[in-house]
Design a protein around this motif. Sequence first.
Motif, PDB file in Angstrom:
ATOM      1  N   SER A   1       0.783  -1.145  -0.072  1.00 41.65           N
ATOM      2  CA  SER A   1       0.169  -0.068   0.070  1.00 41.65           C
ATOM      3  C   SER A   1       0.696   1.577   0.027  1.00 41.65           C
ATOM      4  N   ASP A   2       2.093   0.981  -0.068  1.00 37.27           N
ATOM      5  CA  ASP A   2       3.104   2.362  -0.060  1.00 37.27           C
ATOM      6  C   ASP A   2       2.875   3.250  -1.171  1.00 37.27           C
ATOM      7  N   ASN A   3       2.983   4.613  -0.799  1.00 38.76           N
ATOM      8  CA  ASN A   3       2.983   5.495  -2.138  1.00 38.76           C
ATOM      9  C   ASN A   3       4.260   5.523  -2.739  1.00 38.76           C
ATOM     10  N   VAL A   4       4.201   5.886  -3.911  1.00 40.11           N
ATOM     11  CA  VAL A   4       5.643   6.088  -4.676  1.00 40.11           C
ATOM     12  C   VAL A   4       5.846   7.506  -5.100  1.00 40.11           C
ATOM     13  N   TYR A   5       7.096   7.836  -4.537  1.00 41.17           N
ATOM     14  CA  TYR A   5       7.490   9.359  -5.089  1.00 41.17           C
ATOM     15  C   TYR A   5       8.628   9.523  -5.991  1.00 41.17           C
ATOM     16  N   ALA A   6       8.546  10.252  -7.131  1.00 41.07           N
ATOM     17  CA  ALA A   6       9.518  10.579  -8.002  1.00 41.07           C
ATOM     18  C   ALA A   6      10.505  11.395  -7.405  1.00 41.07           C
ATOM     19  N   LYS A   7      11.762  10.911  -7.670  1.00 42.22           N
ATOM     20  CA  LYS A   7      12.835  11.711  -7.112  1.00 42.22           C
ATOM     21  C   LYS A   7      13.423  12.721  -8.417  1.00 42.22           C
ATOM     22  N   ASN A   8      12.996  13.851  -8.212  1.00 40.20           N
ATOM     23  CA  ASN A   8      13.491  14.792  -9.331  1.00 40.20           C
ATOM     24  C   ASN A   8      14.441  15.719  -8.894  1.00 40.20           C
ATOM     25  N   TYR A   9      15.371  16.035  -9.813  1.00 48.39           N
ATOM     26  CA  TYR A   9      16.464  17.380  -9.468  1.00 48.39           C
ATOM     27  C   TYR A   9      15.674  18.454 -10.164  1.00 48.39           C
ATOM     28  N   SER A  10      16.257  19.526  -9.352  1.00 51.96           N
ATOM     29  CA  SER A  10      15.783  21.067 -10.023  1.00 51.96           C
ATOM     30  C   SER A  10      16.261  21.170 -11.420  1.00 51.96           C
ATOM     31  N   ILE A  11      15.424  21.892 -12.238  1.00 55.90           N
ATOM     32  CA  ILE A  11      15.677  22.326 -13.407  1.00 55.90           C
ATOM     33  C   ILE A  11      16.906  23.371 -13.523  1.00 55.90           C
ATOM     34  N   LEU A  12      17.428  23.800 -12.346  1.00 53.67           N
ATOM     35  CA  LEU A  12      18.417  24.691 -12.408  1.00 53.67           C
ATOM     36  C   LEU A  12      19.673  24.109 -12.562  1.00 53.67           C
ATOM     37  N   LEU A  13      19.914  22.675 -12.134  1.00 51.27           N
ATOM     38  CA  LEU A  13      21.019  21.993 -12.512  1.00 51.27           C
ATOM     39  C   LEU A  13      21.147  21.708 -14.241  1.00 51.27           C
ATOM     40  N   GLY A  14      22.495  21.562 -14.308  1.00 48.82           N
ATOM     41  CA  GLY A  14      22.635  21.074 -15.848  1.00 48.82           C
ATOM     42  C   GLY A  14      21.997  19.823 -16.161  1.00 48.82           C
ATOM     43  N   PHE A  15      21.848  18.867 -15.560  1.00 46.99           N
ATOM     44  CA  PHE A  15      20.921  17.669 -15.674  1.00 46.99           C
ATOM     45  C   PHE A  15      20.791  17.146 -14.597  1.00 46.99           C
ATOM     46  N   SER A  16      19.747  15.836 -14.569  1.00 45.32           N
ATOM     47  CA  SER A  16      19.469  15.218 -13.292  1.00 45.32           C
ATOM     48  C   SER A  16      20.219  13.901 -13.413  1.00 45.32           C
TER      49      SER A  16
END
Length: 741
Positions: A277-292
């Motif tokens: 039943s766990d929720n899943v979270y997307a790990k996103n790096y900020s668009i301020l960085l050159g890439f994720s």
Amino acid sequence: MSKILQKFLIVNLAIIFILSACRKKEFDEFYGRPETLADPIYQQLQAKGNFTRFLDCIDKSGYKETLSKAGSWTVFAPTDAAFTTYMTENNLTEINATLASAIVRYSMTYDGEKVERLSDNLTAKGFVKNVGFRRRTVYYDFVYDGIDNDGKAIKVIAGNRNGAYLPTDFNNKNLPYFLSPFVTFAGISALDYNYFYPNTEYTGKNVGPGKIIEQDIVAENGVIHIVDKVLTPPQSIDQYIGTKAQYGAFKSLLDKYVSYNLNTDITHRYQVLTGKSDNVYAKNYSILLGFSPNNENYLKEDANDAQIGMYTIFAPTDDAVEAYAKVLLKYYAKNRLQPGNYKAQLNELFSLRSDIIRDFINSHLYRTTVWPSKFNTVNSFLGEATKLTPANVVDKQFLSNGLFYGVNAAQNANVFSTVYGKVNLDPTYYIMKQALDVLGYAIPIKTASLKYIVIPIPDATLVSLGFSYDPFYPSSPIRGDLNILRRLLQTHIIPLGDRAVPNFATTAGILETSGGEYIKYNNGFFSSAGTEDLPAVADKSIKIDSVATAVNGADAYAAKVLMYTVLPVSKHIEKYGTLTTDPYYSFFQYLKNNVTLYTAATGAIQGVTDGTSYTVFIPTNAAIQAAVTAGLLPKLANGTPNYAPTDAGDISRVAKFIQYHIIKSTVASDGQKTGSFESLLKNDSGDAAKVTVFTNTTNTLTLRDVTNTSVNVLLGTTDRSNVLSNRTVIHQINSYLKYQF
């Protein structure tokens, strides 16, 4: 039933059977599996007999059916000998289902391609030859255990775009290969390959750490290439740096640009697949960085651009970050941050100046492949090549989404090491830093190859002049009259060209600013047209407090601002032309009495346009008398100058004389400008008469008029040359310039 009817039915059934059999034969011949068609991938590997280990992995992974029927795959199949080596090197006695699945899925790429086509990039417009070195595999990571920004254990899935996550994209890892066509195209060599894979011979047919030992085995559902190594999916940059304690400081800075966002699509999919039943979270790096660093895709400017590109990161070790923290924290550690170790202070700096931390990170991120042989030819996300060398590399990895270089020194980025860097890092000049960025003056002065002097303007001074920075107005965060601010900034930015930084403390000279105006320095003091306008002698120049060198010049610090003048040029001529003994007296008398050129109410000179640069060459009083005697200027009966002629011809002669002594460019004795310059004087066709600056040094300035006669600018200490005015420089000359129309 009668016998006749029975015979009739038997005959008809026989005919139907014969016709059906014929049609089936025709159908099978047209639509059936051709006898010449090769067996599917699974069956071919099975028939060869030396792929039992790989076939066992296929069975365990559930891909037997997929590889036994129609489809289009490229499979890099490791031999049993390769498995023997792999299991020995990894101390394995068997391969479980999870590892088997990873091996099989990472060895499968989409679309069956022969070796000759693998180096081509399939774009929306067709194939592009020889530019590819990777292919998308079937393998991808799914949900994993992670820790959110508050330290809470959560279920996580990696972002699959730079700054975002799309549930429709599985974030597949890519398999690299090094084929001769690409290696030639990219201008790299075996040295680049062996830098990452030192234990594998480069053959021009390498896949990851392995070699293709048999190629182009065509199957019903794709193509098989036999390799001598078991290929396993590498970690991403995000995965790798998270497991290496020596990069903990740099990773902690990266983590400041991470957000965890609940994703309902993946949550539902995960719950259905696992029953949890766990929720899943997307790990996103900020668009301020050159890439994720967790994005397995490339830029997605084209669907398959990961075939031709990947990221590069230079990750400084903790020791390297600690050493460079002295630069980043120089202006903060003593006065603004709590005492403590450098990691804690960098964390605090992020809360005060996140842009500094962002730039520090981005100076180590490259949105392209930086091959070992091309360290200094590729620009980072900040637009500059690395100053590091392979000698700085202490760890090197060819990861799934990028090249990883662990380095023992941080990148000394231009945003910190140039003349811009001093303004950027010191909070005393924060408004100026923001103004430089917003108004477009930052790029030249943070380019290491362009030499500049910057005179920083303190916040307190800018505030007193009515300027401020307010980020709540994103479209116009600099508050105040921007036209005035632009001119102020230009006055405080001096391009040096190929000159050295002057010795401001013990020498004197003149420098052109980026706006075309000039400032002067003299034994530890600066002056400008605006400061020289001030009435008090003490205010006419400002003291240079200190000079700090940078990689592209120097920052010269002063407590006051170098103001520009708002007075018209005529007022600075008048300043030295009122008394009969003044050096500009005769010239100014002719000017102020010429009704076609001069407007007494405003001091405007016709042809001198506000915002344009000029140089005025003023003959000495004796030279004016010589021009009078020669008939170029009107005279009285006694042979002395007639400053206020009434004859139209005489008025015109005065106007032409003055116009020929004003050129449309600022020129000073700084050794910079020579050549031909247009004057204000034009003939009836509209062509301008020109004056040539023949020689220009710091102590010599020689002119030539249209008659090729030389005239010298008087540069002695008692002469009135290099006089600063409104976007104008005024010089005294020893003779007059002669025109011919």
